[in-house]
Design a protein around this motif. Structure first.
Motif: not given
Length: 300
Positions: A41-45, A100-105, A200-204, A210-216
């Motif tokens: 699904g999308a980030l919001d589930g 690990n499954a999760g969504i953001l609202r 995808r949930m936190t990249e913004d 720092m994006l590369q250092a904090f890769g999953p």
């Protein structure tokens, strides 16, 4: 000994992208057969598609590993039970769960719709509960289980705009505390992972440098250690950018204030002493609080 998963079977939820995908790929690379679950699904589930999970399965198979795709929503207990059965039918056991499954609202609490609060709890907390409940008899019978629940610094320490997400993530720590106690006699070890990762949930939230250092992928070593044969139990392990920390819920030595009509005033006057952290402990169970209060009352 190395962190090896040969002969093991793992289920990873929310494994179609981001952290879950990295977890699944690395478990497979180290010998596990992996059931890759993702609602797609999308980030919001909202929405659903098994294609994200299937793409990860294809990656694992291309690298010579064994994997199956599953599109169940973790909010649906019957679908989760069927997912566990799918793994059992294929491979006869399940050794590892990475929930690990999760969504953001995300919204400030003042503006948050109650339905968005409930849905986030449903996915993060009840999703993990459904997976643990479906697997508990399996792991109990085989006298082996490794469960990794995904918590967050937003739950441990708070984060603006994430009252729903934070509440759900801290609830998982409470779930871990009790499941680790109840699972001990069956060698079911239960831990929490608190990742800091650009997905995808936190990249913004991350500055570009720092994006590369904090890769999953930087979080995966913590998951592997928590899921390994010689894993600890009842640990909240934090991970990000190659750094690792442990988080604990502690209990200060405390002060005996007594009871009676003046107790509130005495407590108010001695609050700094109550909060004094020198000599604090990490309790083995909730009984430690009562035991400590008994010690204080007796003047020991």
């Amino acid at each position: 000994m190395g962190v090896d998963f040969k002969g093991r079977v793992a289920i990873v939820t929310g494994a179609g992208g981001g952290l879950g995908r990295q977890h699944a790929l690395e478990l497979a690379r180290r010998g596990a057969r992996v059931l890759v679950n993702d609602l797609g699904g999308a980030l919001d589930g909202s929405g659903a598609s098994v294609s994200a999970a299937q793409a990860v399965v294809d990656e694992i198979r291309a690298a010579g590993g064994e994997a199956l795709a599953n599109g169940a929503s973790v909010t649906d207990f019957a679908a989760v039970q069927a997912m566990v059965q799918q793994a059992l039918d294929a491979w006869g056991r399940v050794d590892v769960l990475v929930s690990n499954a999760g969504i953001l609202r995300d919204k400030s609490f003042a503006k948050m719709d109650i339905a968005d609060f409930r849905l986030v709890l449903d996915v993060h907390l009840m999703g993990a509960v459904h997976c643990c409940k479906a697997l508990w008899p399996v792991m109990t019978q085989q006298k082996y289980g490794r469960i990794v629940l995904t918590t967050s610094s937003s739950g441990l320490y708070g984060n603006f705009g994430q009252a729903n997400y934070g509440a759900a993530k801290m609830a998982l720590v409470g779930l871990m505390q009790t499941l680790s106690i109840e699972g001990q006699k069956h060698d079911i070890r239960v831990n929490c992972l608190a990742p800091t990762a650009a997905t995808r949930m936190t990249e913004d939230l991350f500055p570009p440098d720092m994006l590369q250092a904090f890769g999953p992928e930087a979080v995966v070593p913590a998951m592997l250690v928590l899921a390994a044969e010689d894993a600890p139990t009842r640990l909240t392990l934090c991970a990000g950018a190659g750094g690792f920390e442990a988080a604990h819920v502690t209990l200060t030595p405390g002060v005996h204030i007594g009871i009676g009509p003046e107790a509130p005033e005495r407590l108010h006057a001695h609050l700094a002493d109550v909060r004094e952290r020198a000599g604090e402990i990490v309790p083995e169970s909730g009984a430690a609080q009562g035991a400590n209060e008994m010690r204080l009352a007796r003047g020991d």
